[in-house]
Design an enzyme around this catalytic site. Structure first.
Site, short mmCIF file in Angstrom:
data_model
loop_
_atom_site.label_atom_id
_atom_site.label_comp_id
_atom_site.label_asym_id
_atom_site.label_seq_id
_atom_site.Cartn_x
_atom_site.Cartn_y
_atom_site.Cartn_z
N GLU A 384 4.82 -25.39 82.30
CA GLU A 384 4.69 -26.18 83.54
C GLU A 384 3.68 -25.62 84.54
O GLU A 384 3.86 -25.76 85.74
CB GLU A 384 6.05 -26.35 84.23
CG GLU A 384 7.03 -27.19 83.44
CD GLU A 384 8.28 -27.56 84.20
OE1 GLU A 384 8.59 -26.87 85.18
OE2 GLU A 384 8.92 -28.54 83.80
N GLU A 463 11.02 -31.30 77.41
CA GLU A 463 12.24 -31.13 78.20
C GLU A 463 12.63 -32.47 78.81
O GLU A 463 11.77 -33.28 79.18
CB GLU A 463 12.02 -30.14 79.37
CG GLU A 463 11.90 -28.70 78.96
CD GLU A 463 11.74 -27.76 80.16
OE1 GLU A 463 12.33 -28.03 81.22
OE2 GLU A 463 11.01 -26.77 80.01
C1 GAL Z 1 12.02 -27.41 83.98
C2 GAL Z 1 11.70 -25.98 83.55
C3 GAL Z 1 12.90 -25.31 82.92
C4 GAL Z 1 14.10 -25.54 83.75
C5 GAL Z 1 14.32 -26.99 83.86
C6 GAL Z 1 15.59 -27.36 84.54
O1 GAL Z 1 11.11 -27.87 84.91
O2 GAL Z 1 10.65 -25.99 82.64
O3 GAL Z 1 12.64 -23.94 82.75
O4 GAL Z 1 13.93 -24.96 84.99
O5 GAL Z 1 13.25 -27.56 84.58
O6 GAL Z 1 15.86 -28.70 84.31
#
Ligand code: GAL
Length: 764
Positions: A384, A463
């Site tokens: 990210e 994710e």
């Molecule tokens: C994302 C991040 C993860 C975690 C997640 C929580 O943005 O890449 O490491 O923090 O959010 O939902």
């Protein structure tokens, strides 16, 4: 011939830096075993700055005259972080990265008798070292938290081997690249014998190479195309072993590694394994554990992979956000669980020096892990982070140079990010509350909206879920329903567009984090399991996508009570199942059949059954005014009854179910047994609101990780015990309601010295 010894015992540990001292004499020092967590923190509500300290570890190595005819190399699998290794007070190695291994060639610094090997490290989140420099949503637990071993080599060793496979679907060919390292003066000729061995232990090919040079040049060895090759695949993860024997004048070495024959490729129309499209259903994993931080050994690492693949049916795991234990990756190879491995980092990109470290991390990760058939993608961006053209051009170029056989990915969360990798990998958290966000009803964005490119490119969602709907295992039924629904919706969407290779949910387990994230108690409740590896309802979203041939799943998302939900409602009732029909009966009343909701979830392999006011017909599922009755679910596959689940109208505590991961552990190597205790009712269901405290005690050769008095939460309590001395071990449990229980675990002798034939350390 190499001889490897696991160095887990006889370490001395102390807070602070103590480079010159004999640590035993320093106040506060203690004898410890590896793997070791430098700071014990409670499960939650702690001050994470307690991790931000310096520490010293020391090992006293006794060296005899005969050791001087050998080259002694100490290998560290993982030290968090910024390790400095001193031999008798002299700095011999510095390794910043907390997730990749390093070697220390000790011999030039050793003396006969006692030698102090001193390792300092720091939990201070040094901004010069990735992943530090900005904020990160996880904790990095300091310590020598992975295995350390000591190997005695002759003058030349096989340092690494890369196995490449070609044409696996037509003429499977294997090419080995062997990297030799000269540890001491040696000029005579060398011969190498390479042998390919099948999973059954049969030799399938061998090659002898004479006159090898020991000057560090890579030596390539090609094998004839293999006949009757067995491919590696999630359904049949066949592994081959390459054995390398090195022979010279009064010199020999032996190295072995496993590999698999498979072809993995992300294309514009999805991910292909061995030329067959495979929809990826993935999960992100952090490597932390309650109380133990990062310091958990082989069996615990293996369990996580088993849980993800065998229990929950995931076919892909992302090692977010750093390289993880080789024990974990080895198990992924054995189970057929695909892996997306990435370098350390979280949103922050530092200066040039920081970036160079990150580029070095790409090399360290790939050179450690290039033979794992489970790994299908290298993550070469800081998770990210913003675009950084020069930096990511270099990480991509290096990955492609070191391992042209695998594609690169780089996880971002911004649209229209520069497409430098082979696969466009995106964290897509678009699904949210529609009243807060006009786009909230969209489960996933279209790849082209995200990439902004005028062409279709290989695409993977890396994710979703996570912070968009944090859920505790103990949360109420309404919340659990929404949690489940969100996972179902995004998963369904990920199956809907062939351009989307798959989606990786956030995440496998709840995890400890900084104050800037999570629920204020230093935990992000983002897992489909809690931190103790106990499943939430949402875990069954994934388990129920497995074929019923593997395991039949029928999990109604309810505690089945009259008044748990607002307005005393029981509908909608979501049943996570891979059955093709579910019959429901309330008490002795009528029985009605229900079918997977293909209307709402047309793309899922196994949509859930959803009972609501539109389809309940005359079935009184929780209707107000009816007396509360048991509910019975009967699941059918192809017309045959495969599973029956009953929920009691009047549950009473009936059984304390105690399950142990194993009844036999290895002594002195950080071996652990996972224990799960459940308060069950007369129908075998968990009693979610049952209150009890479990008192745990153990024999001296076992240690309970964490407190020895733990509450049942959501009807479940869980912990790990760690093995020390060999002998019969015992765990005693005491519940005020269920009484006393005892379970025995045999702690077996662990063979400390390997039998000179393997580069792998032997566990007894
Ligand atoms: C994302 C991040 C993860 C975690 C997640 C929580 O943005 O890449 O490491 O923090 O959010 O939902």
């Amino acid at each position: 011939m190499r001889n490897t010894q696991l160095l887990s015992q006889n370490w001395v540990f102390c807070p602070g830096f103590h480079i010159n001292a004999s640590l035993e004499h320093v106040q506060c020092s203690q004898q410890i075993e590896l793997p070791h967590n430098a700071v014990d923190v409670p499960l939650n509500y702690f001050d994470e700055t307690k991790l931000h300290q310096d520490f010293t570890y020391q090992y006293c190595l006794k060296v005899t005259q005969t050791d001087f005819s050998k080259q002694l190399v100490m290998h560290f699998e993982g030290v968090m972080c910024d390790a400095h290794v001193y031999v008798n007070g002299k700095l011999t190695k510095q390794h910043g990265d907390g997730y990749t291994p390093f070697d220390v060639h000790l011999s030039p610094w050793l003396q006969e008798g006692d030698n102090h090997i001193t390792v300092t490290l720091s939990g201070r989140e040094n901004p010069a070292i990735p992943p530090f420099g900005g904020m990160i949503d996880f904790l990095c637990f300091p310590g020598i938290y992975r295995d350390v071993n000591l190997t005695r080599f002759d003058e030349v060793r096989v340092k690494n081997v890369k196995v490449d496979t070609f044409n696996v679907l037509s003429k499977p060919t294997v090419e080995a690249t062997v990297y030799l390292e000269k540890l001491a003066d040696y000029n005579a000729p060398l011969t190498m014998k390479l042998t390919l061995v099948s999973a059954e232990g049969n030799t399938v090919a061998s090659q002898r190479i004479t006159n090898c040079q020991s000057d560090g040049q890579a030596i390539k060895v090609c094998f004839e195309p293999l006949t009757e090759a067995q491919l590696w695949h999630p359904d049949h993860p066949n592994l081959y072993t390459l054995q390398v024997e090195l022979l010279g004048e009064n010199l020999s070495d032996y190295y072995q590694c496993r590999f698999g024959l498979r072809e993995a490729e992300f294309r514009v129309d999805g991910f292909y394994l061995n030329n067959e499209r495979l929809q990826l259903v993935g999960v992100n994993r952090h490597q932390s554990y309650p109380y133990a931080g990062y310091a958990m050994g082989k069996r615990a690492q293996q369990l996580d992979a088993e849980l993800a693949k065998q229990k929950l049916g995931f076919n892909l795991i992302r090692t977010s956000h750093y390289p993880q234990s080789v024990h974990f990756l080895d198990r992924c190879d054995e189970l057929g669980l695909l892996v997306f491995e990435e370098i350390a980092g979280w949103q922050h990109v530092g200066d040039q020096a920081w970036q160079q470290k990150s580029i070095d991390n790409v090399r360290a990760m790939i050179e450690r892990d290039w033979n794992h058939p489970s790994i299908i993608l290298w993550g070469v961006r800081v998770n990210e982070s913003v675009d950084s053209h020069d930096f990511y051009t270099q990480t991509n170029a290096l990955a492609r140079k070191l391992d042209p056989s695998r594609q690169t990915g780089g996880v971002r969360c911004i649209q229209n990010s520069e497409y430098l990798e082979d696969v466009y990998t995106m964290n897509d958290f678009i699904l949210s509350d529609s009243h807060l966000n006009p786009n909230g009803d969209i489960e996933l964005r279209s790849p082209q909206t995200v990439t902004g490119l005028d062409k279709t490119v290989p695409y993977l969602v890396t994710e979703y879920a996570g912070h968009m709907f944090p859920t505790k295992r103990t949360d109420c039924e309404v919340w659990q329903n929404e949690h489940v629904m969100r996972h179902l919706r995004v998963l369904n969407a990920s199956f809907s567009n062939p351009n989307i290779s798959g989606a990786i949910t956030w995440c496998l387990f709840d995890y400890n984090t900084h104050r800037d994230f999570g629920s204020g108690d230093k935990i992000c409740y983002h897992g489909v399991n809690d931190a103790f590896r106990v499943p939430k309802f949402a875990a069954s979203v994934y388990a129920s996508q497995m074929s019923p041939k593997h395991q039949v799943i029928l999990n109604p998302v309810t505690y089945w009570t009259r008044g748990e939900r607002p307005e005393a409602k029981a509908l909608p009732l979501i049943i996570l199942t891979n059955c093709d029909r579910v019959d429901i009966q309330i008490g002795d009343g009528v029985r009605r059949s229900f079918f997977p909701d293909k209307g709402r979830f047309p793309n899922l392999p196994h949509p859930p059954v959803v009972v609501d006011v539109t389809n309940q017909r005359d079935l009184p599922v929780g209707d107000w005014g009816n007396s509360w009755q048991d509910i019975k679910f009967t699941g059918y596959v192809d017309g045959t009854v495969c599973i029956e689940t009953e929920l009691a109208a009047s549950p009473v505590p009936t059984l304390l179910d105690i399950s142990l991961q194993t009844d036999s552990l290895n002594a002195h190597c950080g071996d652990t047994c996972h224990v799960v205790i459940k308060a069950l009712d007369q129908k075998g269901q968990i009693l979610p609101y049952f209150k009890d405290v479990i008192q745990i005690s153990s024999s001296d050769n076992l240690a309970v990780i964490g407190p020895t008095s733990i509450p049942l939460e959501g009807g479940v309590a869980s912990f790990w015990v760690r093995a020390f001395q060999q002998g019969t071990g015992e765990i005693k449990l005491k519940s005020s309601c269920f009484g006393e229980f005892s379970r025995s675990i045999l702690v077996q002798h662990q063979q400390v010295i390997s039998q000179q034939t393997q580069n792998e350390v032997q566990y007894g």
